[in-house]
Design a protein around this motif. Sequence first.
Motif, short mmCIF file in Angstrom:
data_model
loop_
_atom_site.label_atom_id
_atom_site.label_comp_id
_atom_site.label_asym_id
_atom_site.label_seq_id
_atom_site.Cartn_x
_atom_site.Cartn_y
_atom_site.Cartn_z
N LYS A 59 30.55 -22.42 -6.08
CA LYS A 59 30.13 -23.57 -5.74
C LYS A 59 30.89 -24.77 -6.57
CE LYS A 59 25.83 -22.06 -3.99
NZ LYS A 59 24.28 -22.27 -4.33
N GLU A 60 31.26 -24.20 -7.71
CA GLU A 60 31.96 -25.21 -8.77
C GLU A 60 33.45 -25.40 -8.55
OE1 GLU A 60 30.25 -26.74 -11.19
OE2 GLU A 60 28.17 -25.67 -10.38
N TYR A 61 34.14 -24.85 -7.47
CA TYR A 61 35.12 -25.01 -7.30
C TYR A 61 35.61 -25.73 -6.05
CZ TYR A 61 36.16 -21.68 -10.83
OH TYR A 61 36.06 -21.10 -12.07
N LYS A 62 36.63 -26.66 -6.01
CA LYS A 62 37.00 -27.62 -4.81
C LYS A 62 37.49 -26.32 -3.79
CE LYS A 62 37.84 -31.80 -7.28
NZ LYS A 62 38.69 -32.54 -7.79
N SER A 63 38.40 -25.35 -4.18
CA SER A 63 38.94 -24.60 -3.39
C SER A 63 38.73 -23.05 -3.69
CB SER A 63 40.27 -24.90 -3.07
OG SER A 63 41.16 -24.49 -4.43
N ARG A 64 39.05 -22.22 -2.64
CA ARG A 64 39.09 -20.90 -2.93
C ARG A 64 40.41 -20.50 -4.05
NH1 ARG A 64 39.70 -15.80 1.37
NH2 ARG A 64 41.71 -16.82 1.88
N GLN A 65 41.45 -21.35 -3.73
CA GLN A 65 42.66 -21.18 -4.55
C GLN A 65 42.31 -21.53 -6.05
OE1 GLN A 65 45.92 -23.60 -3.43
NE2 GLN A 65 47.54 -22.28 -4.96
N ASP A 66 41.54 -22.37 -6.24
CA ASP A 66 41.14 -22.55 -7.50
C ASP A 66 40.20 -21.61 -8.22
OD1 ASP A 66 42.62 -24.95 -7.41
OD2 ASP A 66 40.92 -26.55 -7.24
#
Length: 191
Positions: A59-66
């Motif tokens: 939930k703390e990430y903007k994208s799966r990649q990040d």
Amino acid sequence: MTKRVVIFASGGGSNFENLVRNSNDIGMEVIGLIVDKPNAFAINRAEQLKIPYSIFDRKEYKSRQDFESDILEKLSEMDVDYLILAGFMRILSTEFVDKYDRKIINIHPSLLPAFRGATAIYDAYMYGVKVSGVTIHYVDSGVDTGEIIAQKSLYIEDGESLDSFEEKIHQLEYDLYPATLKKLFKGDVRE
């Protein structure tokens, strides 16, 4: 030779604990736990078992990649042979899986290819199957579609409750996962 593994979990961590407790017999050293939920009970188990852990809250990430990039960065700091998924409820990208080709192992509570996905126990029970089981497989970028390493079946008795069936699946997992990893690490299962 002892394999260095990192275990991934999202929830209670009973398979994680079972693997840690059987790690000497399996021939592996659990060098870390990665969780994607800050409230996962697996963290409590890691603390009790003195296994270092890292939390990557999706939930703390903007994208799966990040999200995956940070996990890969952490893994790059470790000398890891295998990634062992034990109730990790995330689909890993092709890019992530390719970095650890045939080195990511998952356990699934059905006889794949039947009943893929997160609700396999419930789905099998509601479908009314008489035989189900547990599958150990390599991870690819699909949902429970990787090459099967091992499977073991069990019968669902007439009138058996969902809770009873689920407990039997978990008991089978606790036996099959360590036994399969032990064979794999000894070279008794093709890699």
